[in-house]
Design a protein around this motif. Structure first.
Motif, mmCIF file in Angstrom:
data_model
loop_
_atom_site.group_PDB
_atom_site.id
_atom_site.type_symbol
_atom_site.label_atom_id
_atom_site.label_comp_id
_atom_site.label_asym_id
_atom_site.label_seq_id
_atom_site.Cartn_x
_atom_site.Cartn_y
_atom_site.Cartn_z
ATOM 1 N N UNK A 164 0.837 -1.213 0.000
ATOM 2 C CA UNK A 164 0.000 0.000 0.000
ATOM 3 C C UNK A 164 0.863 1.251 0.000
ATOM 4 N N UNK A 165 1.898 1.254 0.840
ATOM 5 C CA UNK A 165 2.789 2.423 0.934
ATOM 6 C C UNK A 165 3.527 2.660 -0.376
ATOM 7 N N UNK A 166 4.049 1.589 -0.984
ATOM 8 C CA UNK A 166 4.787 1.725 -2.240
ATOM 9 C C UNK A 166 3.852 2.185 -3.361
ATOM 10 N N UNK A 167 2.631 1.678 -3.385
ATOM 11 C CA UNK A 167 1.655 2.057 -4.411
ATOM 12 C C UNK A 167 1.405 3.575 -4.376
ATOM 13 N N UNK A 168 1.041 4.079 -3.207
ATOM 14 C CA UNK A 168 0.689 5.502 -3.107
ATOM 15 C C UNK A 168 1.920 6.401 -3.209
ATOM 16 N N UNK A 169 3.008 6.018 -2.557
ATOM 17 C CA UNK A 169 4.219 6.850 -2.617
ATOM 18 C C UNK A 169 4.826 6.825 -4.017
ATOM 19 N N UNK A 170 4.768 5.663 -4.693
ATOM 20 C CA UNK A 170 5.274 5.574 -6.066
ATOM 21 C C UNK A 170 4.461 6.437 -7.013
ATOM 22 N N UNK A 171 3.126 6.391 -6.854
ATOM 23 C CA UNK A 171 2.271 7.248 -7.682
ATOM 24 C C UNK A 171 2.496 8.719 -7.398
ATOM 25 N N UNK A 172 2.687 9.047 -6.123
ATOM 26 C CA UNK A 172 2.954 10.433 -5.716
ATOM 27 C C UNK A 172 4.262 10.921 -6.324
ATOM 28 N N UNK A 173 5.310 10.092 -6.248
ATOM 29 C CA UNK A 173 6.614 10.467 -6.783
ATOM 30 C C UNK A 173 6.557 10.613 -8.304
ATOM 31 N N UNK A 174 5.852 9.697 -8.977
ATOM 32 C CA UNK A 174 5.696 9.805 -10.429
ATOM 33 C C UNK A 174 5.000 11.095 -10.819
ATOM 34 N N UNK A 175 3.996 11.499 -10.024
ATOM 35 C CA UNK A 175 3.313 12.766 -10.266
ATOM 36 C C UNK A 175 4.225 13.958 -10.077
ATOM 37 N N UNK A 176 5.102 13.896 -9.065
ATOM 38 C CA UNK A 176 6.055 14.994 -8.823
ATOM 39 C C UNK A 176 7.040 15.136 -9.987
ATOM 40 N N UNK A 177 7.538 13.982 -10.496
ATOM 41 C CA UNK A 177 8.457 14.006 -11.650
ATOM 42 C C UNK A 177 7.780 14.674 -12.836
ATOM 43 N N UNK A 178 6.538 14.332 -13.059
ATOM 44 C CA UNK A 178 5.734 14.917 -14.144
ATOM 45 C C UNK A 178 5.609 16.429 -13.963
ATOM 46 N N UNK A 179 5.277 16.858 -12.740
ATOM 47 C CA UNK A 179 5.108 18.288 -12.457
ATOM 48 C C UNK A 179 6.406 19.063 -12.656
ATOM 49 N N UNK A 180 7.495 18.539 -12.139
ATOM 50 C CA UNK A 180 8.790 19.227 -12.231
ATOM 51 C C UNK A 180 9.209 19.390 -13.690
ATOM 52 N N UNK A 181 9.066 18.331 -14.485
ATOM 53 C CA UNK A 181 9.474 18.403 -15.888
ATOM 54 C C UNK A 181 8.721 19.504 -16.635
ATOM 55 N N UNK A 182 7.419 19.581 -16.414
ATOM 56 C CA UNK A 182 6.615 20.534 -17.182
ATOM 57 C C UNK A 182 6.732 21.976 -16.695
ATOM 58 N N UNK A 183 7.520 22.198 -15.640
ATOM 59 C CA UNK A 183 7.820 23.580 -15.275
ATOM 60 C C UNK A 183 8.903 24.158 -16.185
ATOM 61 N N UNK A 184 9.618 23.273 -16.906
ATOM 62 C CA UNK A 184 10.642 23.715 -17.853
ATOM 63 C C UNK A 184 10.134 23.647 -19.299
ATOM 64 N N UNK A 185 8.981 23.038 -19.477
ATOM 65 C CA UNK A 185 8.370 22.936 -20.815
ATOM 66 C C UNK A 185 6.956 23.487 -20.702
ATOM 67 N N UNK A 186 6.690 24.601 -21.351
ATOM 68 C CA UNK A 186 5.387 25.254 -21.213
ATOM 69 C C UNK A 186 4.321 24.548 -22.050
ATOM 70 N N UNK A 187 3.786 23.488 -21.484
ATOM 71 C CA UNK A 187 2.711 22.729 -22.125
ATOM 72 C C UNK A 187 1.626 22.495 -21.088
ATOM 73 N N UNK A 188 0.390 22.789 -21.453
ATOM 74 C CA UNK A 188 -0.749 22.569 -20.555
ATOM 75 C C UNK A 188 -1.348 21.201 -20.858
ATOM 76 N N UNK A 189 -1.089 20.245 -19.982
ATOM 77 C CA UNK A 189 -1.579 18.888 -20.201
ATOM 78 C C UNK A 189 -2.020 18.294 -18.871
ATOM 79 N N UNK A 190 -2.610 17.101 -18.919
ATOM 80 C CA UNK A 190 -3.106 16.457 -17.699
ATOM 81 C C UNK A 190 -2.618 15.017 -17.628
ATOM 82 N N UNK A 191 -2.473 14.536 -16.396
ATOM 83 C CA UNK A 191 -1.988 13.172 -16.170
ATOM 84 C C UNK A 191 -3.028 12.363 -15.413
ATOM 85 N N UNK A 192 -3.349 11.162 -15.919
ATOM 86 C CA UNK A 192 -4.191 10.212 -15.190
ATOM 87 C C UNK A 192 -3.644 8.803 -15.403
#
Length: 286
Positions: free
Chosen positions: A104-132
């Protein structure tokens, strides 16, 4: 016992993986029906705006919950189907070495970390997109057990030479080669989740569990909302007449029947139960 009662029983008696599958599948069905209704009424309301993870940082700050909700939504049936298949596959091996609480911990923390990687990358690339999608969370589970036991034998179509690392390598390789052509942000989040799994197991082998704060937070909320057991005083009457007492009370017999049924589920699966056993377990669970 009707279908709904049967599903409730399977949810209550199933493990954490079965519950995650139920949640992902249930949310997909509910929101697919909602989307169908919105199309019928020609509504322009887009619920993904409030549930998907936006690449725009200012939007994320006002909808911070989306870094959790995004991993329970899927684009279409096949997106959901393959995620469930990989979750079921990877969790079988994960739970051989680790606990459900760690999964359970790895599932939620892994998803959280993947979301953070996504957010950080798109702060350097100006694209308005969504992740699900739950792929990042699921790949965190797969990568954790793969790094821990890479040579675990995997049986696919009676092929005994396949190892767990072969399967993980193919999945990650497909993510990497597809990145330049479509869904770059999604594949990036997948790799972010996998990287979290790698970091998690390496630190765990050194004696450091980086998911402890998450586990502690979950335990806090679970205990906070758990109903407190009441022990009211009871009036006791002494029975002066002699009575033959059976060696097992009705409660003991019922518990033994429940234990026997649960053993049967663990060995042969829920579907192996008879109709009477399912009804008995359902009534006992109330």
């Amino acid at each position: 016992m009707n279908i709904l009662d049967d599903l409730k029983l399977q949810y209550r008696t199933g493990g954490v993986v079965q519950k995650l599958i139920f949640w992902n599948l249930g949310i997909f069905i509910v929101f697919s029906l909602l989307g169908f209704f919105l199309k019928l009424t020609n509504s322009s309301f887009n619920y993904f705006e409030y549930l998907a993870l936006s690449s725009v940082l200012s939007s994320f700050f006002f909808k911070f919950w989306t870094i959790i909700t995004y991993m329970f939504f899927h684009v279409d049936f096949w997106h959901l189907f393959w995620n469930i298949v990989v979750l079921w596959f990877s969790s079988r091996y994960f739970l051989y070495y680790f606990t459900e609480k760690q999964l359970t911990s790895v599932y939620f923390c892994g998803g959280f970390f993947g979301g953070l990687v996504y957010l950080v990358y798109y702060q350097f690339v100006e694209v308005n997109t969504q992740l699900i999608g739950a792929s990042g969370a699921i790949l965190a589970i797969l990568m954790t057990v793969t790094v821990y036991a890479p040579y675990t034998q995997v049986k696919i179509f009676s092929m005994d030479f396949i190892k767990l690392w072969h399967v993980s390598f193919i999945i990650l390789f497909l993510d990497i080669i597809e990145m330049p052509f479509n869904n770059f942000g999604g594949h990036l989040a997948h790799l972010g989740g996998a990287f979290f799994g790698f970091i998690y197991i390496k630190l765990l082998q050194l004696g450091n569990d980086i998911t402890k704060p998450f586990s502690a937070l979950v335990d806090f909320f679970v205990n906070a909302f758990k109903p407190k057991k009441k022990t009211p005083f009871k009036k006791v009457h002494r029975n002066t007449t002699k009575k033959v007492v059976n060696s097992f009370s009705d409660k003991d017999v019922t518990q033994k029947q429940i234990d026997d049924i649960l053993d049967k589920i663990s060995k042969s699966g829920y579907d192996s139960l008879t109709k009477e056993e399912k009804e008995f377990l359902f009534k006992a669970g109330k």
